[in-house]
Design a protein around this motif. Sequence first.
Motif, PDB file in Angstrom:
ATOM      1  N   ALA A  11       0.827  -1.209   0.000  1.00 30.72           N
ATOM      2  CA  ALA A  11       0.000   0.000   0.000  1.00 30.72           C
ATOM      3  C   ALA A  11       0.860   1.257   0.000  1.00 30.72           C
ATOM      4  O   ALA A  11       0.521   2.258  -0.661  1.00 30.72           O
ATOM      5  N   LEU A  12       1.962   1.222   0.727  1.00 29.51           N
ATOM      6  CA  LEU A  12       2.854   2.387   0.747  1.00 29.51           C
ATOM      7  C   LEU A  12       3.611   2.523  -0.570  1.00 29.51           C
ATOM      8  O   LEU A  12       3.764   3.630  -1.095  1.00 29.51           O
ATOM      9  N   VAL A  13       4.098   1.401  -1.106  1.00 24.62           N
ATOM     10  CA  VAL A  13       4.848   1.446  -2.358  1.00 24.62           C
ATOM     11  C   VAL A  13       3.964   1.933  -3.504  1.00 24.62           C
ATOM     12  O   VAL A  13       4.433   2.632  -4.423  1.00 24.62           O
ATOM     13  N   ALA A  14       2.670   1.612  -3.445  1.00 27.86           N
ATOM     14  CA  ALA A  14       1.746   2.005  -4.510  1.00 27.86           C
ATOM     15  C   ALA A  14       1.593   3.512  -4.624  1.00 27.86           C
ATOM     16  O   ALA A  14       1.196   4.024  -5.681  1.00 27.86           O
ATOM     17  N   VAL A  15       1.915   4.227  -3.544  1.00 27.06           N
ATOM     18  CA  VAL A  15       1.820   5.691  -3.562  1.00 27.06           C
ATOM     19  C   VAL A  15       3.235   6.237  -3.700  1.00 27.06           C
ATOM     20  O   VAL A  15       3.966   6.377  -2.713  1.00 27.06           O
ATOM     21  N   GLU A  16       3.647   6.516  -4.921  1.00 29.39           N
ATOM     22  CA  GLU A  16       5.023   6.946  -5.176  1.00 29.39           C
ATOM     23  C   GLU A  16       5.287   8.297  -4.514  1.00 29.39           C
ATOM     24  O   GLU A  16       4.411   9.172  -4.478  1.00 29.39           O
ATOM     25  N   SER A  17       6.513   8.468  -4.009  1.00 30.22           N
ATOM     26  CA  SER A  17       6.773   9.639  -3.159  1.00 30.22           C
ATOM     27  C   SER A  17       8.186  10.179  -3.343  1.00 30.22           C
ATOM     28  O   SER A  17       8.988  10.163  -2.403  1.00 30.22           O
ATOM     29  N   PRO A  18       8.519  10.658  -4.533  1.00 26.78           N
ATOM     30  CA  PRO A  18       9.862  11.220  -4.732  1.00 26.78           C
ATOM     31  C   PRO A  18      10.067  12.500  -3.936  1.00 26.78           C
ATOM     32  O   PRO A  18       9.161  13.331  -3.823  1.00 26.78           O
ATOM     33  N   THR A  19      11.245  12.646  -3.380  1.00 26.64           N
ATOM     34  CA  THR A  19      11.573  13.846  -2.617  1.00 26.64           C
ATOM     35  C   THR A  19      11.336  15.090  -3.474  1.00 26.64           C
ATOM     36  O   THR A  19      11.742  15.148  -4.630  1.00 26.64           O
ATOM     37  N   GLY A  20      10.671  16.071  -2.901  1.00 30.49           N
ATOM     38  CA  GLY A  20      10.467  17.339  -3.589  1.00 30.49           C
ATOM     39  C   GLY A  20       9.194  17.436  -4.394  1.00 30.49           C
ATOM     40  O   GLY A  20       8.785  18.541  -4.778  1.00 30.49           O
ATOM     41  N   ASP A  21       8.534  16.321  -4.678  1.00 31.88           N
ATOM     42  CA  ASP A  21       7.270  16.333  -5.410  1.00 31.88           C
ATOM     43  C   ASP A  21       6.148  16.481  -4.386  1.00 31.88           C
ATOM     44  O   ASP A  21       5.671  15.505  -3.809  1.00 31.88           O
ATOM     45  N   LEU A  22       5.703  17.718  -4.165  1.00 29.68           N
ATOM     46  CA  LEU A  22       4.789  17.987  -3.057  1.00 29.68           C
ATOM     47  C   LEU A  22       3.441  17.310  -3.231  1.00 29.68           C
ATOM     48  O   LEU A  22       2.836  16.863  -2.248  1.00 29.68           O
ATOM     49  N   GLU A  23       2.955  17.214  -4.449  1.00 33.12           N
ATOM     50  CA  GLU A  23       1.663  16.555  -4.670  1.00 33.12           C
ATOM     51  C   GLU A  23       1.759  15.072  -4.344  1.00 33.12           C
ATOM     52  O   GLU A  23       0.893  14.508  -3.656  1.00 33.12           O
ATOM     53  N   ALA A  24       2.811  14.436  -4.830  1.00 30.37           N
ATOM     54  CA  ALA A  24       3.001  13.007  -4.546  1.00 30.37           C
ATOM     55  C   ALA A  24       3.237  12.772  -3.061  1.00 30.37           C
ATOM     56  O   ALA A  24       2.709  11.814  -2.476  1.00 30.37           O
ATOM     57  N   LEU A  25       4.027  13.635  -2.428  1.00 35.69           N
ATOM     58  CA  LEU A  25       4.311  13.475  -1.008  1.00 35.69           C
ATOM     59  C   LEU A  25       3.062  13.654  -0.157  1.00 35.69           C
ATOM     60  O   LEU A  25       2.909  12.995   0.875  1.00 35.69           O
ATOM     61  N   ALA A  26       2.170  14.536  -0.572  1.00 38.33           N
ATOM     62  CA  ALA A  26       0.928  14.730   0.183  1.00 38.33           C
ATOM     63  C   ALA A  26       0.100  13.450   0.186  1.00 38.33           C
ATOM     64  O   ALA A  26      -0.461  13.049   1.216  1.00 38.33           O
ATOM     65  N   ALA A  27       0.033  12.780  -0.971  1.00 31.33           N
ATOM     66  CA  ALA A  27      -0.702  11.520  -1.039  1.00 31.33           C
ATOM     67  C   ALA A  27      -0.003  10.441  -0.203  1.00 31.33           C
ATOM     68  O   ALA A  27      -0.654   9.636   0.470  1.00 31.33           O
ATOM     69  N   ALA A  28       1.318  10.424  -0.246  1.00 30.33           N
ATOM     70  CA  ALA A  28       2.064   9.426   0.530  1.00 30.33           C
ATOM     71  C   ALA A  28       1.922   9.670   2.022  1.00 30.33           C
ATOM     72  O   ALA A  28       1.837   8.717   2.812  1.00 30.33           O
ATOM     73  N   ALA A  29       1.902  10.937   2.436  1.00 30.46           N
ATOM     74  CA  ALA A  29       1.704  11.246   3.855  1.00 30.46           C
ATOM     75  C   ALA A  29       0.357  10.710   4.330  1.00 30.46           C
ATOM     76  O   ALA A  29       0.231  10.215   5.460  1.00 30.46           O
ATOM     77  N   GLU A  30      -0.652  10.783   3.476  1.00 32.42           N
ATOM     78  CA  GLU A  30      -1.962  10.244   3.831  1.00 32.42           C
ATOM     79  C   GLU A  30      -1.894   8.730   4.005  1.00 32.42           C
ATOM     80  O   GLU A  30      -2.528   8.164   4.914  1.00 32.42           O
ATOM     81  N   ALA A  31      -1.106   8.063   3.167  1.00 32.89           N
ATOM     82  CA  ALA A  31      -0.935   6.618   3.303  1.00 32.89           C
ATOM     83  C   ALA A  31      -0.214   6.263   4.603  1.00 32.89           C
ATOM     84  O   ALA A  31      -0.539   5.257   5.258  1.00 32.89           O
ATOM     85  N   VAL A  32       0.754   7.085   5.004  1.00 33.08           N
ATOM     86  CA  VAL A  32       1.451   6.843   6.267  1.00 33.08           C
ATOM     87  C   VAL A  32       0.508   7.081   7.440  1.00 33.08           C
ATOM     88  O   VAL A  32       0.511   6.330   8.426  1.00 33.08           O
ATOM     89  N   ARG A  33      -0.327   8.107   7.346  1.00 36.07           N
ATOM     90  CA  ARG A  33      -1.322   8.340   8.404  1.00 36.07           C
ATOM     91  C   ARG A  33      -2.228   7.118   8.572  1.00 36.07           C
ATOM     92  O   ARG A  33      -2.559   6.712   9.688  1.00 36.07           O
TER      93      ARG A  33
END
Length: 365
Positions: A11-33
């Motif tokens: 589930a975490l890997v499915a949400v890609e989260s490259p450093t500096g990509d704020l849109e992608a990181l926002a979705a990944a932060a939701e997955a971590v929550r």
Amino acid sequence: MTDNLLDRVAALVAVESPTGDLEALAAAAEAVRALLAPLGGRLREHPGEMGTHLVLELDGHGSDSAPVLLVGHYDTVWPVGTLQRMPWTVADGVARGPGGYDMKSGLVVAAAALSDVLASGRPHPPVRLVVVADEEVGSPTSTPLLRSLAEGARAALGFESPHPGGPLKRGRHGSTRLRLRVGGRSAHAALDPGSGISAVDELVDQLVRLRALVDRPGVLCNVGSLTAPGRTNVVTDAAEAEIGLRFADPAVEQEVMAAVRAMAPVRAGARLEVEVLSSRPAWVPAGSDELLTTALRVAAVLGVELDPAPAAGGADTNTTGSLGVPTLDGLGPWGAGAHAEHEQFEVAALEQRRRLVAELLLALA
């Protein structure tokens, strides 16, 4: 039980989260929550210019000891779209996928171990879990947060990958990212070259000087990028390079960085700026401490070999270790291929690490 842990990593890997990509990181932060929500406690968000850092605080039970700090990150080196050519797969006891090894599987281990601790009903110390968004570029925005969370901590546990085969990491080289930015003066390269100041030539000379400064044991230097937009018929007036430095010894680190900051232009009229993008001090552990002693005792009961050893790579445990907080890292699953096309981890390591971390936290009560 392992299948459940693998589902969480997937589930975490499915949400890609490259450093500096704020849109992608926002979705990944939701997955971590979502991963951390079942643990309860107090989950705080710390927004920053490179993404949101998450901090979960759990109260202790039957223990008045100082808190234990757990450290991880959810950013990766892989750009959005990598999953199309490096899909998540599990075969022959090995899981593959961008960011699974470094270090989303480690986050799952941390969450699962904390769940076991809370469910045990046994005494355990308070816990602070921090998951940052910018570790892969040296944690430039999260380091102040890490330093504040480390205050008063009894110990720190890092969930990066271990040495090959599973040995933990105890000690890390210092890691500094810097940018050399050079300004010159443009001119026609054939009709009036003498009135120009080549930023490219200046940068090349500065890199040669830098190589001489770092030519000593225990120092690594890698020029990661060179940029000089221009034309062959124009003397270029701007150039820059990004450089990674690694230091085994804190004293050498301070000496070299003082010399680097004092670098001056070679050419009259040229301009040179040395910008430190991020810096993690070397973590050189002292002798044995309570954390190491306890970890070795727990591992012996579980039949696990820890064999802690220093690591050349930098991580956020550089910060905790350099502050004198007893620290162990490499508590994520073992595998191979961090930052590489063959990134993978051993499925069996998930359960082993989960149990090891849970028993270690309980022993620290």
